[in-house]
Design a protein around this motif. Structure first.
Motif, PDB file in Angstrom:
ATOM      1  N   MET A  45      12.356 -18.406   2.012  1.00 17.82           N
ATOM      2  CA  MET A  45      12.929 -17.279   1.236  1.00 17.82           C
ATOM      3  C   MET A  45      11.836 -16.497   0.513  1.00 17.82           C
ATOM      4  O   MET A  45      11.878 -15.278   0.427  1.00 17.82           O
ATOM      5  CB  MET A  45      13.944 -17.807   0.202  1.00 17.82           C
ATOM      6  CG  MET A  45      15.197 -18.363   0.839  1.00 17.82           C
ATOM      7  SD  MET A  45      15.957 -17.087   1.851  1.00 17.82           S
ATOM      8  CE  MET A  45      16.904 -18.025   2.984  1.00 17.82           C
ATOM      9  N   ASN A  46      10.839 -17.216  -0.023  1.00 20.73           N
ATOM     10  CA  ASN A  46       9.772 -16.566  -0.783  1.00 20.73           C
ATOM     11  C   ASN A  46       8.724 -15.887   0.076  1.00 20.73           C
ATOM     12  O   ASN A  46       7.870 -15.178  -0.435  1.00 20.73           O
ATOM     13  CB  ASN A  46       9.068 -17.590  -1.702  1.00 20.73           C
ATOM     14  CG  ASN A  46       9.993 -18.056  -2.810  1.00 20.73           C
ATOM     15  OD1 ASN A  46      10.978 -17.385  -3.128  1.00 20.73           O
ATOM     16  ND2 ASN A  46       9.707 -19.211  -3.389  1.00 20.73           N
ATOM     17  N   HIS A  47       8.745 -16.163   1.385  1.00 18.18           N
ATOM     18  CA  HIS A  47       7.722 -15.571   2.262  1.00 18.18           C
ATOM     19  C   HIS A  47       8.373 -14.854   3.445  1.00 18.18           C
ATOM     20  O   HIS A  47       7.796 -14.788   4.528  1.00 18.18           O
ATOM     21  CB  HIS A  47       6.763 -16.656   2.776  1.00 18.18           C
ATOM     22  CG  HIS A  47       6.007 -17.345   1.688  1.00 18.18           C
ATOM     23  ND1 HIS A  47       6.551 -18.335   0.920  1.00 18.18           N
ATOM     24  CD2 HIS A  47       4.747 -17.153   1.218  1.00 18.18           C
ATOM     25  CE1 HIS A  47       5.658 -18.749   0.034  1.00 18.18           C
ATOM     26  NE2 HIS A  47       4.562 -18.039   0.182  1.00 18.18           N
ATOM     27  N   LYS A  48       9.571 -14.307   3.175  1.00 19.15           N
ATOM     28  CA  LYS A  48      10.389 -13.688   4.234  1.00 19.15           C
ATOM     29  C   LYS A  48       9.632 -12.671   5.091  1.00 19.15           C
ATOM     30  O   LYS A  48       9.822 -12.618   6.300  1.00 19.15           O
ATOM     31  CB  LYS A  48      11.566 -12.968   3.574  1.00 19.15           C
ATOM     32  CG  LYS A  48      12.861 -13.727   3.646  1.00 19.15           C
ATOM     33  CD  LYS A  48      13.992 -12.819   3.229  1.00 19.15           C
ATOM     34  CE  LYS A  48      15.244 -13.614   3.024  1.00 19.15           C
ATOM     35  NZ  LYS A  48      15.988 -13.167   1.869  1.00 19.15           N
ATOM     36  N   ASP A  49       8.794 -11.845   4.440  1.00 23.27           N
ATOM     37  CA  ASP A  49       8.189 -10.709   5.128  1.00 23.27           C
ATOM     38  C   ASP A  49       7.180 -11.102   6.203  1.00 23.27           C
ATOM     39  O   ASP A  49       7.026 -10.393   7.188  1.00 23.27           O
ATOM     40  CB  ASP A  49       7.531  -9.765   4.110  1.00 23.27           C
ATOM     41  CG  ASP A  49       8.568  -9.281   3.116  1.00 23.27           C
ATOM     42  OD1 ASP A  49       9.760  -9.281   3.510  1.00 23.27           O
ATOM     43  OD2 ASP A  49       8.203  -8.951   1.974  1.00 23.27           O
ATOM     44  N   ASP A  79       4.309 -15.667  11.636  1.00 20.87           N
ATOM     45  CA  ASP A  79       3.026 -16.309  11.948  1.00 20.87           C
ATOM     46  C   ASP A  79       2.790 -17.600  11.163  1.00 20.87           C
ATOM     47  O   ASP A  79       1.819 -18.301  11.397  1.00 20.87           O
ATOM     48  CB  ASP A  79       1.864 -15.320  11.741  1.00 20.87           C
ATOM     49  CG  ASP A  79       2.081 -14.412  10.547  1.00 20.87           C
ATOM     50  OD1 ASP A  79       3.252 -14.053  10.313  1.00 20.87           O
ATOM     51  OD2 ASP A  79       1.106 -14.110   9.847  1.00 20.87           O
ATOM     52  N   GLN A  80       3.692 -17.894  10.218  1.00 17.25           N
ATOM     53  CA  GLN A  80       3.517 -19.131   9.450  1.00 17.25           C
ATOM     54  C   GLN A  80       4.336 -20.295  10.021  1.00 17.25           C
ATOM     55  O   GLN A  80       4.250 -21.414   9.514  1.00 17.25           O
ATOM     56  CB  GLN A  80       3.971 -18.912   8.013  1.00 17.25           C
ATOM     57  CG  GLN A  80       3.119 -17.926   7.246  1.00 17.25           C
ATOM     58  CD  GLN A  80       3.369 -18.108   5.757  1.00 17.25           C
ATOM     59  OE1 GLN A  80       3.132 -19.172   5.204  1.00 17.25           O
ATOM     60  NE2 GLN A  80       3.871 -17.073   5.124  1.00 17.25           N
ATOM     61  N   ILE A  81       5.166 -20.002  11.030  1.00 14.13           N
ATOM     62  CA  ILE A  81       6.094 -21.031  11.529  1.00 14.13           C
ATOM     63  C   ILE A  81       5.393 -22.347  11.916  1.00 14.13           C
ATOM     64  O   ILE A  81       5.820 -23.416  11.483  1.00 14.13           O
ATOM     65  CB  ILE A  81       6.996 -20.462  12.659  1.00 14.13           C
ATOM     66  CG1 ILE A  81       8.016 -19.503  12.017  1.00 14.13           C
ATOM     67  CG2 ILE A  81       7.707 -21.567  13.431  1.00 14.13           C
ATOM     68  CD1 ILE A  81       8.951 -18.806  12.982  1.00 14.13           C
ATOM     69  N   PRO A  82       4.294 -22.297  12.677  1.00 14.38           N
ATOM     70  CA  PRO A  82       3.647 -23.579  13.028  1.00 14.38           C
ATOM     71  C   PRO A  82       3.167 -24.363  11.793  1.00 14.38           C
ATOM     72  O   PRO A  82       3.302 -25.589  11.755  1.00 14.38           O
ATOM     73  CB  PRO A  82       2.465 -23.149  13.902  1.00 14.38           C
ATOM     74  CG  PRO A  82       2.870 -21.819  14.450  1.00 14.38           C
ATOM     75  CD  PRO A  82       3.671 -21.155  13.377  1.00 14.38           C
ATOM     76  N   ASP A  83       2.658 -23.655  10.784  1.00 17.05           N
ATOM     77  CA  ASP A  83       2.183 -24.355   9.570  1.00 17.05           C
ATOM     78  C   ASP A  83       3.354 -24.919   8.762  1.00 17.05           C
ATOM     79  O   ASP A  83       3.249 -26.016   8.198  1.00 17.05           O
ATOM     80  CB  ASP A  83       1.371 -23.402   8.666  1.00 17.05           C
ATOM     81  CG  ASP A  83       0.001 -23.073   9.261  1.00 17.05           C
ATOM     82  OD1 ASP A  83      -0.390 -23.749  10.235  1.00 17.05           O
ATOM     83  OD2 ASP A  83      -0.669 -22.153   8.756  1.00 17.05           O
ATOM     84  N   ILE A  84       4.465 -24.187   8.718  1.00 18.39           N
ATOM     85  CA  ILE A  84       5.646 -24.691   7.992  1.00 18.39           C
ATOM     86  C   ILE A  84       6.150 -25.960   8.698  1.00 18.39           C
ATOM     87  O   ILE A  84       6.399 -26.992   8.072  1.00 18.39           O
ATOM     88  CB  ILE A  84       6.775 -23.633   7.934  1.00 18.39           C
ATOM     89  CG1 ILE A  84       6.319 -22.403   7.138  1.00 18.39           C
ATOM     90  CG2 ILE A  84       8.049 -24.220   7.319  1.00 18.39           C
ATOM     91  CD1 ILE A  84       7.292 -21.223   7.170  1.00 18.39           C
TER      92      ILE A  84
END
Ligand code: KG4
Ligand code: ZN
Length: 332
Positions: free
Chosen positions: A223-227, A231-236
């Motif tokens: 929610m806090n990094h919606k925008d 590109d963050q999916i693998p790290d999440i």
């Protein structure tokens, strides 16, 4: 003894033929993933209906792969619970009717004991006693196992199962259902240290788990990094996975040390996770503990593991009765 195993506790219709509790002559698993995929989870009513359609062809296929007929079967083992009642009833009623018609013994077994016994379908099974870390979509527990049919519960999840957390995080990342395998795969491209999600140990000396907090933490991060989430999916995924696996491995190894036991069996659907297989092996090796993990086809729900545990009940003279019923909540 040739046993026909039947499993219909959730969204897989499975049948297997197992000889002497250890040798798989055939194992057939019909998955319903396609039916439930669009709903993002298992729809119980649809699961029951699909089991009804699949049970006879799946049993027929298992028998024909084993090159046997129903008359060659000595006994039937079937999942009695825990699971979805409507789904369980299909396999249970089928097993009852079949055993009655064939005049052979049958036994209803606990699905979780099935997972624990899945390691005995492999060539080099553990000696007793051992610790079982059971991680699936419905359960996350640690057992001290002293025989095929004697287990002591040391701890379990107080809320979500680990597999459920994998599925929910995959859903939040819009990666589809079931999500465990997807998270496993995309984590390989991610950095598990970049996003630090909380590790919930509860009481560090105890063996209970809680995975609802990490789910909320991942949701909050998204929610806090919606925008710029894409590109963050693998790290999440990698950060989430590592947080869950840290707790699972820590507690399983602590349980082994507390019981003075140098063997851990990793079982259940989440035991298919490549990072968990590797991490538990390497963490345990440092403590002189040997880890036993079934092949991938025996981690998820299957009927060979049901036949494997059923064999030991039948050998002990424990059989079921036509009045017996299924159960939905865990009794182990
Ligand atoms: O044991 P299982 O087939 O069914 C239950 O008894 O619940 O476990 C299914 C669970 C699902 O939550 C699925 O996402 C998870 O196992 N799973 C995985 C992996 N493969 C399946 N979780 C993490 N990594 C995997 N590779
Ligand atoms: Zn299962």
């Amino acid at each position: 003894m040739i046993i026909l195993g039947i499993e219909t506790s959730c969204d897989e219709t499975a049948a297997a033929v197992v000889k002497e509790g250890t040798t798989i002559a055939a194992s057939v698993v019909a998955s319903q993933i396609e039916v439930h995929h669009r709903y993002g989870g298992v729809v119980p009513e649809l699961a029951s209906r699909k089991h009804i359609e699949a049970i006879v062809p799946v049993v027929d296929e298992a028998l024909s792969k084993a090159d046997l007929f129903l008359k060659d079967i000595h006994a039937i083992a079937v999942t009695r619970g825990p699971g979805l009642v409507g789904a369980l009833l299909v396999g249970f009623a089928f097993a009852k009717a079949c055993a009655y018609a064939l005049e052979i013994p049958w036994v209803g077994v606990n699905h979780l004991e099935g997972h624990i016994n899945s390691v005995f379908l492999e060539p080099d099974p553990p000696l007793f006693p051992f610790i079982a870390l059971l991680v699936s979509g419905g359960h996350t527990s640690i057992y001290h196992v002293t025989s095929h049919i004697t287990v002591e519960l040391m701890g379990q999840t107080r809320d979500d199962a680990a597999g459920e957390a994998f599925d929910k995080v995959a859903k939040m990342l819009e990666m589809g259902y079931p999500g465990g395998g997807v998270i496993d795969r995309i984590s390989r491209a991610g950095d598990p240290t970049r996003i630090k999600f909380p590790r919930t140990y509860l009481d560090k000396s105890g063996f209970d788990f809680s995975f609802s907090g990490i789910k909320t933490a991942v949701n909050r991060y998204i929610m806090n990094h919606k925008d710029h989430i894409k590109d963050q999916i693998p790290d999440i995924a990698a950060g989430f996975q590592e947080a869950v696996l840290d707790v699972l491995c820590y507690k399983a190894i602590r349980a082994a040390m507390q019981k003075g036991c140098d063997r851990i069996a990793l079982v259940g659907g989440v035991a298919a996770n490549s990072r968990l297989r590797e991490k538990l092996r390497s963490d345990a090796r440092r403590k002189g503990i040997c880890v036993y993990i079934p092949s991938l086809h025996l981690c998820g729900d299957n009927a060979a593991m049901i036949a494997a545990v059923g064999y030991h009940y039948l050998k002990a003279g424990i059989v079921s009765d036509l009045q017996d019923d299924v159960f939905s909540r865990n009794r182990l």
